[in-house]
Motif scaffolding. Structure first.
Motif, PDB file in Angstrom:
ATOM      1  N   GLU A 172       0.789  -1.248   0.027  1.00  0.00           N
ATOM      2  CA  GLU A 172      -0.016  -0.050  -0.113  1.00  0.00           C
ATOM      3  C   GLU A 172       0.752   1.146   0.077  1.00  0.00           C
ATOM      4  OE1 GLU A 172      -0.394  -2.682   2.115  1.00  0.00           O
ATOM      5  OE2 GLU A 172      -2.181  -3.593   1.150  1.00  0.00           O
ATOM      6  N   GLU A 176       1.210   4.279  -2.858  1.00  0.00           N
ATOM      7  CA  GLU A 176       0.847   5.654  -2.500  1.00  0.00           C
ATOM      8  C   GLU A 176       1.782   6.384  -3.116  1.00  0.00           C
ATOM      9  OE1 GLU A 176       0.093   5.714   1.741  1.00  0.00           O
ATOM     10  OE2 GLU A 176      -1.787   4.868   1.792  1.00  0.00           O
ATOM     11  N   THR A 187      -2.678  -4.128  -6.318  1.00  0.00           N
ATOM     12  CA  THR A 187      -1.190  -4.507  -5.445  1.00  0.00           C
ATOM     13  C   THR A 187      -0.569  -5.432  -6.126  1.00  0.00           C
ATOM     14  OG1 THR A 187      -2.531  -5.933  -4.109  1.00  0.00           O
ATOM     15  CG2 THR A 187      -2.617  -3.661  -3.313  1.00  0.00           C
TER      16      THR A 187
END
Length: 223
Positions: A172, A176, A187
């Motif tokens: 994550e 980002e 992912t």
């Protein structure tokens, strides 16, 4: 390097995003001052391009709030206004630089390089860990066994790992930092790029490797 662009004129924002991405910047775009503050709370940016005239919260107010919080992120103010008083207000409020619309693409890129230069110098253009070196000025990952020029996203992922050795970086966090909050990328793309980097490290005979911890993330470790 990752930038936040806060510009409410969507056609201009789209054009700027295209220009910045072609020049190896990762960009997130917002269209009002309130969203700019929300995005910046995460602290994942290397610089901000901030329009003054925006809905909900104007650029000067955003700038003042950031500086009052002690946030020293480089900020380039962007506006259609050209009066000296507006420039003075922006600079006195803590902006690093000021660019008036319309502007030339080369000048925009030069001002971004200038405002982030102190960060680059501070971090040093070369980061070393084990027997490998990552050069931010050339995007090269090298060892005594050779070198590779990394693609933009490969470089950003390796920079995050080598700047934080032995620390777990979650999928994550990679999404980002490298792809941006608004990206719809899955992912599993992180795993794909980790695989690319592992192959390059192997080819360089590196004495470091990217280790995975199930459901936690990845870390760069010495072997």
């Amino acid at each position: 390097m990752r930038l936040l662009l806060a510009e409410d004129e969507k056609s201009l924002s789209k054009a700027m995003i295209t220009i910045l991405k072609k020049n190896n910047y990762s960009v997130d775009a917002v269209y009002n001052g309130e969203d700019a503050l929300i995005y910046l709370e995460a602290g994942n940016y290397d610089g901000v391009i901030l329009d003054i005239m925006m809905p909900k919260l104007d650029g000067i107010s955003v700038l003042k709030k950031l500086r009052a919080q002690g946030n020293t992120i480089p900020i380039l103010m962007l506006t259609a206004k050209s009066e000296v008083d507006d420039k003075v207000l922006g600079l006195d409020s803590g902006a690093n630089d000021y660019l008036t619309k319309p502007f030339d693409t080369k000048e925009l890129l030069a001002r971004i390089r200038a405002m982030t230069r102190n960060q680059t110098v501070h971090l040093d253009s070369q980061i070393k860990f084990g027997n490998i070196t990552l050069d931010s000025s050339t995007y090269e990952l090298s060892s005594c066994g050779g070198s590779f020029r990394l693609a933009n996203k490969e470089f950003q992922m390796m920079e995050l790992l080598i700047s934080n050795p032995h620390c777990l970086v979650s999928s994550e966090r990679f999404l980002e930092k490298v792809w941006g909050y608004d990206s719809e990328v899955e992912t599993n793309v992180v795993w794909v790029y980790i695989s690319y980097l592992r192959k390059k490290l192997l080819a360089l005979h590196a004495n470091v490797q990217i280790k995975a911890q199930r459901n936690a993330g990845y870390s760069l470790e010495e072997t």
